[in-house]
Design an enzyme around this catalytic site. Structure first.
Site, short mmCIF file in Angstrom:
data_model
loop_
_atom_site.label_atom_id
_atom_site.label_comp_id
_atom_site.label_asym_id
_atom_site.label_seq_id
_atom_site.Cartn_x
_atom_site.Cartn_y
_atom_site.Cartn_z
N ARG A 109 93.76 18.45 15.51
CA ARG A 109 92.39 18.85 15.88
C ARG A 109 92.52 20.12 16.69
O ARG A 109 93.14 20.13 17.75
CB ARG A 109 91.69 17.75 16.69
CG ARG A 109 90.42 18.23 17.35
CD ARG A 109 89.56 17.12 17.89
NE ARG A 109 88.94 16.38 16.81
CZ ARG A 109 87.92 15.55 16.97
NH1 ARG A 109 87.42 15.33 18.16
NH2 ARG A 109 87.39 14.92 15.94
N HIS A 136 85.36 19.36 9.01
CA HIS A 136 85.73 18.02 9.52
C HIS A 136 85.83 17.07 8.32
O HIS A 136 85.02 16.16 8.16
CB HIS A 136 84.66 17.56 10.51
CG HIS A 136 85.10 16.43 11.39
ND1 HIS A 136 86.36 15.89 11.37
CD2 HIS A 136 84.41 15.72 12.34
CE1 HIS A 136 86.44 14.91 12.26
NE2 HIS A 136 85.28 14.79 12.87
N GLN A 139 85.81 13.12 8.51
CA GLN A 139 84.51 12.53 8.84
C GLN A 139 83.63 12.41 7.59
O GLN A 139 82.99 11.38 7.37
CB GLN A 139 83.80 13.38 9.89
CG GLN A 139 82.47 12.78 10.35
CD GLN A 139 82.65 11.49 11.10
OE1 GLN A 139 83.36 11.45 12.08
NE2 GLN A 139 82.00 10.40 10.64
N ASP A 225 74.02 16.32 13.81
CA ASP A 225 75.19 16.41 14.69
C ASP A 225 74.72 17.06 15.99
O ASP A 225 73.59 17.57 16.07
CB ASP A 225 76.27 17.25 13.97
CG ASP A 225 77.61 17.26 14.69
OD1 ASP A 225 77.80 16.49 15.65
OD2 ASP A 225 78.48 18.07 14.30
N CYS A 265 77.97 11.76 13.11
CA CYS A 265 79.42 11.57 13.25
C CYS A 265 79.80 11.05 14.62
O CYS A 265 80.89 10.50 14.80
CB CYS A 265 80.15 12.86 12.92
SG CYS A 265 79.83 14.21 14.06
N ARG A 293 86.02 5.53 9.54
CA ARG A 293 87.03 6.58 9.73
C ARG A 293 88.43 5.97 9.58
O ARG A 293 89.30 6.55 8.94
CB ARG A 293 86.89 7.20 11.14
CG ARG A 293 85.72 8.13 11.33
CD ARG A 293 85.88 9.44 10.59
NE ARG A 293 87.07 10.17 11.00
CZ ARG A 293 87.16 10.96 12.08
NH1 ARG A 293 86.09 11.17 12.82
NH2 ARG A 293 88.28 11.59 12.37
N1 NVA Z 1 80.43 19.31 15.39
C1 NVA Z 1 81.05 18.50 16.43
C2 NVA Z 1 81.63 17.28 15.83
C3 NVA Z 1 82.30 16.36 16.82
C4 NVA Z 1 82.95 15.17 16.16
C5 NVA Z 1 82.09 19.32 17.17
O1 NVA Z 1 82.80 20.09 16.51
O2 NVA Z 1 82.16 19.22 18.39
N1 CP Z 2 83.34 11.96 14.96
C1 CP Z 2 84.46 12.31 15.63
O1 CP Z 2 85.33 13.02 15.11
O2 CP Z 2 84.54 11.78 16.87
P1 CP Z 2 85.61 12.14 18.00
O3 CP Z 2 85.31 13.55 18.48
O4 CP Z 2 85.39 11.11 19.07
O5 CP Z 2 86.98 12.06 17.40
#
Ligand code: NVA
Ligand code: CP
Length: 310
Positions: A109, A136, A139, A225, A265, A293
């Site tokens: 990540r 992502h 997800q 989101d 998500c 997930r």
């Molecule tokens: N769009 C959000 C998703 C978090 C799971 C982010 O990138 O923070």
């Molecule tokens: N939806 C998702 O990826 O959640 P986290 O940021 O908690 O991993």
């Protein structure tokens, strides 16, 4: 082996797999989930190690990959920027060369997709995108699986995206292109999906609407989101103003089909991008979505490490 010559399969964005691979993976995930629910031990990845690298916070990604890998018989390392040399500017290429000599699969990540791609290009083992600024895919794999569980095939259906043209929106666009559904998108001005970043081959799978209510009309699924994704915190104040009409509420759900689902998500901010009555209401499947997930990622790790089973 030189970078670029590798035959290793990675999962860096949704379009890395074909529709027929998704058909296999989604069926496999259903089987793996059934086994888990029946307390049947299934450990094809004994002696395999997953390294998870987090440069941004996580709850679901961390827990689902870690629990999933242990259930498959493997072990897990959790690495963060703060406690590795990644945080002290060791080149990502060098980190990839070293880490991938010691583990069997890597989940990352991070911020820019380019960084993930640089890691993958120098990795001896499969690399999975656990979220970047641009995509992502794990997800959306879970979201598609969840839709199918509740409503059957997603092909030919309408998914409404309300909110930011962010990593989730880009990945939904790729999924629409590959799996044959239509993505209705409504974002505030200045926050549109960039088709070049989304990288969809067939723009016919995308329909853009100025008003979020119009995007929701006839949708089988309404999804949104956070207004401010990780890494964009400096823009928070401007975003809170720009997105105020893009809060998913009961009127938007009423514009969708009566049997429409709601997904997010997570993490969610009730009263910002979604009203509590929607996310906590009867059309919401967000808890199944979060749980799934783990099941889809178990199928994904099995596929990347062992190929097709049976
Ligand atoms: N769009 C959000 C998703 C978090 C799971 C982010 O990138 O923070
Ligand atoms: N939806 C998702 O990826 O959640 P986290 O940021 O908690 O991993």
């Amino acid at each position: 082996m030189k970078p670029g010559m590798s035959l290793i399969k990675h999962y860096l964005q949704f379009k890395d797999f074909r529709a027929e691979e998704y058909a296999y993976l989604l069926e496999r995930a259903a089987l793996i989930k059934r086994r888990f629910k029946n307390y049947e031990k299934y450990q094809p990845l004994v002696d395999r190690t997953l390294a998870m690298i987090f440069e941004k916070a996580s709850t679901r990604t961390r827990v689902s990959f870690e629990a999933g890998m242990y259930q498959l018989g493997g072990t897990v390392l959790n690495l963060t920027t703060g406690d590795t040399q990644l945080g002290r500017a060791e080149p990502v290429e060098d980190s990839a060369r070293v880490i991938s000599r010691m583990v069997d699969i890597v989940m990352i990540r991070t911020f820019e997709q380019a960084k993930l791609e640089a890691f993958a290009a120098h990795s001896r083992v499969p690399v999975i995108n656990g979220l970047t600024n641009e995509y992502h895919p794990c997800q959306i794999l879970a979201d598609v699986f969840t839709f199918i569980e509740h409503r059957g095939s997603i092909a030919g259906k309408v998914v409404a995206w309300v909110g930011d043209g962010n990593n989730m929106a880009n990945t939904w666009a790729q999924a629409a292109d590959i799996l044959g559904f239509t993505l209705h998108v409504s974002t505030p001005d200045g926050y549109e999906i960039d088709p070049a970043v989304a990288g969809v081959a067939d723009k016919g799978c995308l329909r853009v609407f100025n008003h979020p209510l119009d995007a929701c009309a006839d949708a089988h699924l309404v999804t949104t989101d956070v207004w401010t994704s990780m890494g964009y915190e400096a823009e928070n104040e401007a975003r809170m103003k720009a997105f105020v009409d893009w809060r998913v509420d009961a009127d938007m759900m009423a514009a969708a089909r009566p049997d429409a689902l709601f997904m997010h998500c997570l993490p969610a901010h009730r009263g910002e991008e979604v009203e509590a009555e929607v996310i906590d209401g009867p059309q919401s499947v967000v808890w199944d979505e979060a749980e799934n997930r783990m099941h889809v990622q178990k199928a994904l790790m099995e596929y990347l490490l062992l190929g097709r089973i049976g």
